[in-house]
Design an enzyme around this catalytic site. Structure first.
Site, PDB file in Angstrom:
ATOM      1  N   GLY A  16       9.502   5.836  -2.634  1.00  0.00           N
ATOM      2  CA  GLY A  16       8.183   5.547  -3.200  1.00  0.00           C
ATOM      3  C   GLY A  16       7.732   6.500  -4.298  1.00  0.00           C
ATOM      4  O   GLY A  16       8.507   6.930  -5.159  1.00  0.00           O
ATOM      5  N   VAL A  61       6.332  17.668   7.728  1.00  0.00           N
ATOM      6  CA  VAL A  61       5.326  18.572   7.143  1.00  0.00           C
ATOM      7  C   VAL A  61       4.283  19.032   8.162  1.00  0.00           C
ATOM      8  O   VAL A  61       3.575  20.009   7.923  1.00  0.00           O
ATOM      9  CB  VAL A  61       4.610  17.940   5.917  1.00  0.00           C
ATOM     10  CG1 VAL A  61       5.589  17.724   4.775  1.00  0.00           C
ATOM     11  CG2 VAL A  61       3.888  16.655   6.290  1.00  0.00           C
ATOM     12  N   TYR A 155      -7.465   7.430   7.235  1.00  0.00           N
ATOM     13  CA  TYR A 155      -6.710   7.697   6.004  1.00  0.00           C
ATOM     14  C   TYR A 155      -7.645   8.154   4.880  1.00  0.00           C
ATOM     15  O   TYR A 155      -7.381   9.153   4.200  1.00  0.00           O
ATOM     16  CB  TYR A 155      -5.923   6.441   5.593  1.00  0.00           C
ATOM     17  CG  TYR A 155      -5.218   6.616   4.267  1.00  0.00           C
ATOM     18  CD1 TYR A 155      -4.048   7.360   4.179  1.00  0.00           C
ATOM     19  CD2 TYR A 155      -5.735   6.055   3.097  1.00  0.00           C
ATOM     20  CE1 TYR A 155      -3.410   7.551   2.962  1.00  0.00           C
ATOM     21  CE2 TYR A 155      -5.105   6.238   1.875  1.00  0.00           C
ATOM     22  CZ  TYR A 155      -3.941   6.985   1.817  1.00  0.00           C
ATOM     23  OH  TYR A 155      -3.323   7.178   0.603  1.00  0.00           O
ATOM     24  N   PRO A 185      -4.095   8.273  -7.084  1.00  0.00           N
ATOM     25  CA  PRO A 185      -3.626   6.967  -7.551  1.00  0.00           C
ATOM     26  C   PRO A 185      -4.529   5.856  -7.032  1.00  0.00           C
ATOM     27  O   PRO A 185      -5.221   6.020  -6.029  1.00  0.00           O
ATOM     28  CB  PRO A 185      -2.235   6.825  -6.896  1.00  0.00           C
ATOM     29  CG  PRO A 185      -1.932   8.131  -6.237  1.00  0.00           C
ATOM     30  CD  PRO A 185      -3.241   8.814  -6.011  1.00  0.00           C
ATOM     31  N   LEU A 187      -4.335   1.656  -5.780  1.00  0.00           N
ATOM     32  CA  LEU A 187      -3.370   0.917  -4.956  1.00  0.00           C
ATOM     33  C   LEU A 187      -2.091   0.693  -5.774  1.00  0.00           C
ATOM     34  O   LEU A 187      -2.133   0.096  -6.850  1.00  0.00           O
ATOM     35  CB  LEU A 187      -3.966  -0.424  -4.530  1.00  0.00           C
ATOM     36  CG  LEU A 187      -3.090  -1.305  -3.655  1.00  0.00           C
ATOM     37  CD1 LEU A 187      -2.706  -0.599  -2.357  1.00  0.00           C
ATOM     38  CD2 LEU A 187      -3.795  -2.621  -3.351  1.00  0.00           C
TER      39      LEU A 187
HETATM   40  N1  LIG Z   1       0.946   3.506  -2.596  1.00  0.00           N
HETATM   41  C1  LIG Z   1      -0.386   3.582  -2.769  1.00  0.00           C
HETATM   42  O1  LIG Z   1      -1.089   2.563  -2.968  1.00  0.00           O
HETATM   43  C2  LIG Z   1      -1.083   4.921  -2.771  1.00  0.00           C
HETATM   44  C3  LIG Z   1      -2.391   5.000  -3.295  1.00  0.00           C
HETATM   45  C4  LIG Z   1      -3.040   6.233  -3.272  1.00  0.00           C
HETATM   46  C5  LIG Z   1      -2.410   7.352  -2.766  1.00  0.00           C
HETATM   47  N2  LIG Z   1      -1.138   7.247  -2.267  1.00  0.00           N
HETATM   48  C6  LIG Z   1      -0.501   8.461  -1.732  1.00  0.00           C
HETATM   49  O2  LIG Z   1       0.704   8.700  -2.430  1.00  0.00           O
HETATM   50  C7  LIG Z   1       1.669   9.272  -1.542  1.00  0.00           C
HETATM   51  C8  LIG Z   1       2.935   8.435  -1.502  1.00  0.00           C
HETATM   52  O3  LIG Z   1       2.598   7.087  -1.247  1.00  0.00           O
HETATM   53  P1  LIG Z   1       3.716   5.973  -0.997  1.00  0.00           P
HETATM   54  O4  LIG Z   1       3.081   4.662  -1.243  1.00  0.00           O
HETATM   55  O5  LIG Z   1       4.989   6.312  -1.714  1.00  0.00           O
HETATM   56  O6  LIG Z   1       3.857   6.171   0.590  1.00  0.00           O
HETATM   57  P2  LIG Z   1       5.035   5.839   1.585  1.00  0.00           P
HETATM   58  O7  LIG Z   1       4.388   5.639   2.917  1.00  0.00           O
HETATM   59  O8  LIG Z   1       5.896   4.750   1.047  1.00  0.00           O
HETATM   60  O9  LIG Z   1       5.892   7.184   1.559  1.00  0.00           O
HETATM   61  C9  LIG Z   1       5.484   8.307   2.219  1.00  0.00           C
HETATM   62  C10 LIG Z   1       6.682   9.221   2.382  1.00  0.00           C
HETATM   63  O10 LIG Z   1       6.265  10.299   3.218  1.00  0.00           O
HETATM   64  C11 LIG Z   1       7.247  10.502   4.219  1.00  0.00           C
HETATM   65  N3  LIG Z   1       6.628  11.083   5.406  1.00  0.00           N
HETATM   66  C12 LIG Z   1       5.810  10.479   6.308  1.00  0.00           C
HETATM   67  N4  LIG Z   1       5.489  11.339   7.283  1.00  0.00           N
HETATM   68  C13 LIG Z   1       6.098  12.508   6.996  1.00  0.00           C
HETATM   69  C14 LIG Z   1       6.148  13.780   7.624  1.00  0.00           C
HETATM   70  N5  LIG Z   1       5.504  14.013   8.765  1.00  0.00           N
HETATM   71  N6  LIG Z   1       6.864  14.776   7.053  1.00  0.00           N
HETATM   72  C15 LIG Z   1       7.541  14.538   5.883  1.00  0.00           C
HETATM   73  N7  LIG Z   1       7.551  13.363   5.252  1.00  0.00           N
HETATM   74  C16 LIG Z   1       6.833  12.362   5.799  1.00  0.00           C
HETATM   75  C17 LIG Z   1       7.815   9.121   4.485  1.00  0.00           C
HETATM   76  O11 LIG Z   1       9.085   9.203   5.125  1.00  0.00           O
HETATM   77  C18 LIG Z   1       7.866   8.536   3.088  1.00  0.00           C
HETATM   78  O12 LIG Z   1       9.068   8.849   2.424  1.00  0.00           O
HETATM   79  C19 LIG Z   1       0.972   9.401  -0.191  1.00  0.00           C
HETATM   80  O13 LIG Z   1       0.389  10.676  -0.077  1.00  0.00           O
HETATM   81  C20 LIG Z   1      -0.111   8.336  -0.270  1.00  0.00           C
HETATM   82  O14 LIG Z   1      -1.185   8.622   0.604  1.00  0.00           O
HETATM   83  C21 LIG Z   1      -0.463   6.065  -2.252  1.00  0.00           C
END
Ligand SMILES: NC(=O)c1ccc[n+]([C@@H]2O[C@H](COP(=O)([O-])OP(=O)(O)OC[C@H]3O[C@@H](n4cnc5c(N)ncnc54)[C@H](O)[C@@H]3O)[C@@H](O)[C@H]2O)c1
Length: 250
Positions: A16, A61, A155, A185, A187
């Site tokens: 991601g 983490v 969240y 970011p 969505l």
């Molecule tokens: N996709 C969206 O719409 C969006 C929007 C705003 C913010 N974000 C933020 O951006 C970041 C990435 O989003 P994404 O869509 O790629 O999310 P995702 O859920 O696809 O990826 C999250 C990653 O974090 C890893 N992860 C989860 N728990 C963990 C832990 N305890 N220790 C280490 N790694 C761990 C997962 O294995 C995964 O690779 C996140 O912080 C999310 O909150 C995403």
């Protein structure tokens, strides 16, 4: 190659948004540590194949011993830590629904990963950045707490906390030459959200709320991380950069 000679740790870079950010920092010349609970080895191997110096580490983490060994292994492999991107989060796995239905255990686990996890990673890298008298910490926040998006209260609370921690930590670490900023970011169609249709249930409304009315992809976020990680950002700290096509405007 503006980050040549620097080392970046990107948590949650197995897939991601984190993976895309790790790719950009590597393209900028940084050695990159992919720290994740899943796919860290595959993602690191892909970076190495593209010519980058990369290391994959299994890191939860929310575990202090994991984050401490993440910093130690990074120093062992690359000798320094210049950049930390806190991207790991419980996000795509979250069930969307009214707040009364969120089990207390899910609240606790999510805050452990999304809030405590950020603090633990910062704590692990700070002594090394302090010694170098420079560092860049970049936290993934979200537009959700800025706009008050409903149906994932734990969240949105966690991402509000990330913005607050970014500000507090910026003041604690400024004297050490360490900047702390956040990226919010909108969505984003990532590996995670693409596999969870309920996250994209209001996608059309999200897109309509933007000045630039199209989907957001992980690649839309990599320019911001590159800027915040580099020398051009030396005098900017405690800030939240909203990268969402102009939906939330600060
Ligand atoms: N996709 C969206 O719409 C969006 C929007 C705003 C913010 N974000 C933020 O951006 C970041 C990435 O989003 P994404 O869509 O790629 O999310 P995702 O859920 O696809 O990826 C999250 C990653 O974090 C890893 N992860 C989860 N728990 C963990 C832990 N305890 N220790 C280490 N790694 C761990 C997962 O294995 C995964 O690779 C996140 O912080 C999310 O909150 C995403």
């Amino acid at each position: 190659m503006k980050l040549k000679g620097r080392t970046a740790i990107v948590t949650g870079a197995g897939r991601g948004i984190g993976k895309a950010m790790a790719g950009r920092l590597a393209a900028d010349g940084a050695s990159v540590v992919v720290a994740d609970i899943a796919q860290y080895d595959v993602a690191a191997a892909e970076l190495a194949k593209s010519g980058a110096r990369a290391l994959g580490l299994r890191v939860d983490v929310s575990s202090e011993s994991d984050t401490a060994s993440m910093a130690a292994e990074t120093i062992k492999a690359f000798g320094r830590i210049d950049i930390l991107v806190n991207c790991a989060a419980m996000f795509a796995a979250v069930k969307i629904g009214p707040f009364e239905e969120i089990p207390a255990d899910e609240w606790k686990r999510l805050l452990e990963i999304n809030v405590l996890g950020v603090a633990l990673c910062c704590k692990a890298v700070t002594p090394h950045m302090r010694r170098q008298r420079s560092g860049r910490i970049i936290n993934l926040a979200s537009g959700a707490p800025l706009k008050g998006v409903p149906y994932f209260l734990h969240y949105i609370a966690s991402k509000g906390a990330v913005i607050a921690m970014t500000r507090g930590l910026a003041r604690e670490l400024g004297k050490d030459g360490i900047t702390v900023n956040a990226i919010a970011p909108g969505l984003t169609v990532s590996d995670g959200t693409a596999g969870r249709p309920e996250h994209l249930r209001n996608h059309a409304d999200s897109i309509r709320s933007r000045a630039i009315q199209r989907e957001e992809h992980p690649e839309d976020l990599v320019g911001a991380v590159s800027f915040l990680a580099g020398d051009d950002c030396a005098f900017m700290t405690g800030q939240t950069l909203v990268v969402d096509g102009g939906s939330a405007m600060l």
